[in-house]
Design a protein around this motif. Structure first.
Motif, PDB file in Angstrom:
ATOM      1  N   LEU A  73       0.829  -1.208   0.000  1.00 50.06           N
ATOM      2  CA  LEU A  73       0.000   0.000   0.000  1.00 50.06           C
ATOM      3  C   LEU A  73       0.864   1.259   0.000  1.00 50.06           C
ATOM      4  O   LEU A  73       0.529   2.247  -0.662  1.00 50.06           O
ATOM      5  N   ALA A  74       1.974   1.212   0.729  1.00 50.53           N
ATOM      6  CA  ALA A  74       2.868   2.371   0.791  1.00 50.53           C
ATOM      7  C   ALA A  74       3.592   2.598  -0.530  1.00 50.53           C
ATOM      8  O   ALA A  74       4.095   3.699  -0.782  1.00 50.53           O
ATOM      9  N   SER A  75       3.633   1.579  -1.375  1.00 48.55           N
ATOM     10  CA  SER A  75       4.351   1.672  -2.652  1.00 48.55           C
ATOM     11  C   SER A  75       3.440   2.045  -3.815  1.00 48.55           C
ATOM     12  O   SER A  75       3.906   2.161  -4.951  1.00 48.55           O
ATOM     13  N   MET A  76       2.147   2.235  -3.545  1.00 51.55           N
ATOM     14  CA  MET A  76       1.192   2.524  -4.614  1.00 51.55           C
ATOM     15  C   MET A  76       0.929   4.013  -4.736  1.00 51.55           C
ATOM     16  O   MET A  76       0.920   4.745  -3.745  1.00 51.55           O
ATOM     17  N   ASP A  77       0.691   4.447  -5.965  1.00 52.07           N
ATOM     18  CA  ASP A  77       0.349   5.841  -6.231  1.00 52.07           C
ATOM     19  C   ASP A  77      -1.141   6.066  -5.987  1.00 52.07           C
ATOM     20  O   ASP A  77      -1.946   5.139  -5.978  1.00 52.07           O
ATOM     21  N   TRP A  78      -1.511   7.338  -5.809  1.00 54.17           N
ATOM     22  CA  TRP A  78      -2.905   7.730  -5.636  1.00 54.17           C
ATOM     23  C   TRP A  78      -3.605   7.750  -6.997  1.00 54.17           C
ATOM     24  O   TRP A  78      -2.988   8.136  -7.983  1.00 54.17           O
TER      25      TRP A  78
END
Length: 255
Positions: A73-78
């Motif tokens: 989740l921390a590695s995903m873009d918005w």
């Protein structure tokens, strides 16, 4: 021409037992034999359905640990991180997440309503606390975009079944809008209307693939792995299996 039903059954069984071919390979051989006899040799085959079927391998679901989920989740873009948070926190399928509409969120009750899920069923699942502030902030931008679409003569969303005809103003109402609308307007092939559809599923799939790689995870995780992880982590925390079954929308506990 001298080969009949018995020989065909022996051959197909041989492929499955001795040859250990995949089910798709055996089916391809079966289709080729049927075509040969019917279209080329013009011979009607009898019943040869008693052969041993090759079994498709059953793959175990990919489940991420809690720490791995956090890293992904921390590695995903918005906004893909928000979408993935909802999938993991609410146990959503990919298309269930993409098809969420504004009216499907109940912030007061901390609930999400999944409409027309697998098997055409509706269900209620949890709205994860971690997503609430992000989701509220996200909807501010979505509403501004919707109002801009209305001013430009668009802003009409696709509605299922005969709802658009029954409620003529509903397609333009805020509650019916997609939570995750596409970045661009497009022409709807079902009626030629120019409107904003929801984000395409391939975009989230690619975002998940990039995030898994960036997080250094070697498991072949996909967006659906978030749903499996949701169920596994609930059971590990002591949740009742029947409750998990209802949240997932499964008819059978074994699934």
């Amino acid at each position: 021409r001298e080969m009949g039903d018995a020989e065909i059954e022996v051959f197909l069984t041989h492929l499955a037992v001795e040859g250990r071919v995949a089910a798709s390979t055996q089916n391809q051989a079966l289709n080729a034999i049927v075509f040969l006899y019917k279209q080329v040799l013009e011979i009607d085959l009898g019943d040869f359905s008693q052969f041993e079927r090759a079994r498709a391998p059953r793959k175990l679901p990919v489940v991420l640990t809690r720490e791995e989920v956090t890293r992904v989740l921390a590695s995903m873009d918005w906004p893909f991180s928000l979408m993935a948070t909802l999938m993991y926190g609410a146990g959503l399928r990919l298309m269930e997440c993409l098809r969420l509409r504004v009216k499907d969120i109940d912030f007061a009750q901390r609930q999400l309503i999944v409409r027309d899920g697998k098997g055409g069923k509706d269900r209620i699942t949890v709205l994860p606390n971690a997503s609430i502030l992000w989701l509220q902030d996200h909807l501010v931008g979505v509403r501004a975009q919707h109002e801009q679409d209305l001013r430009s003569g668009h802003g009409s969303v696709w509605l299922p079944g005969a709802l658009a005809g029954k409620y003529r103003n509903a397609p333009r109402e805020w509650g019916w809008q997609w939570i995750f609308p596409a970045a661009e307007l497009s022409t709807d092939p079902r009626g030629g209307h120019t409107r904003r559809h929801h984000i395409h599923e391939t975009l989230l799939q690619r975002a998940m693939k990039r995030a898994v790689k960036k997080a250094g995870i070697t498991k072949p995780a996909t967006p659906h792995s978030l749903r499996h992880s949701f169920a596994t982590h609930l059971l590990e925390s002591g949740s009742d299996i029947r409750t998990v079954q209802e949240l997932l929308g499964h008819n059978d506990v074994s699934t």
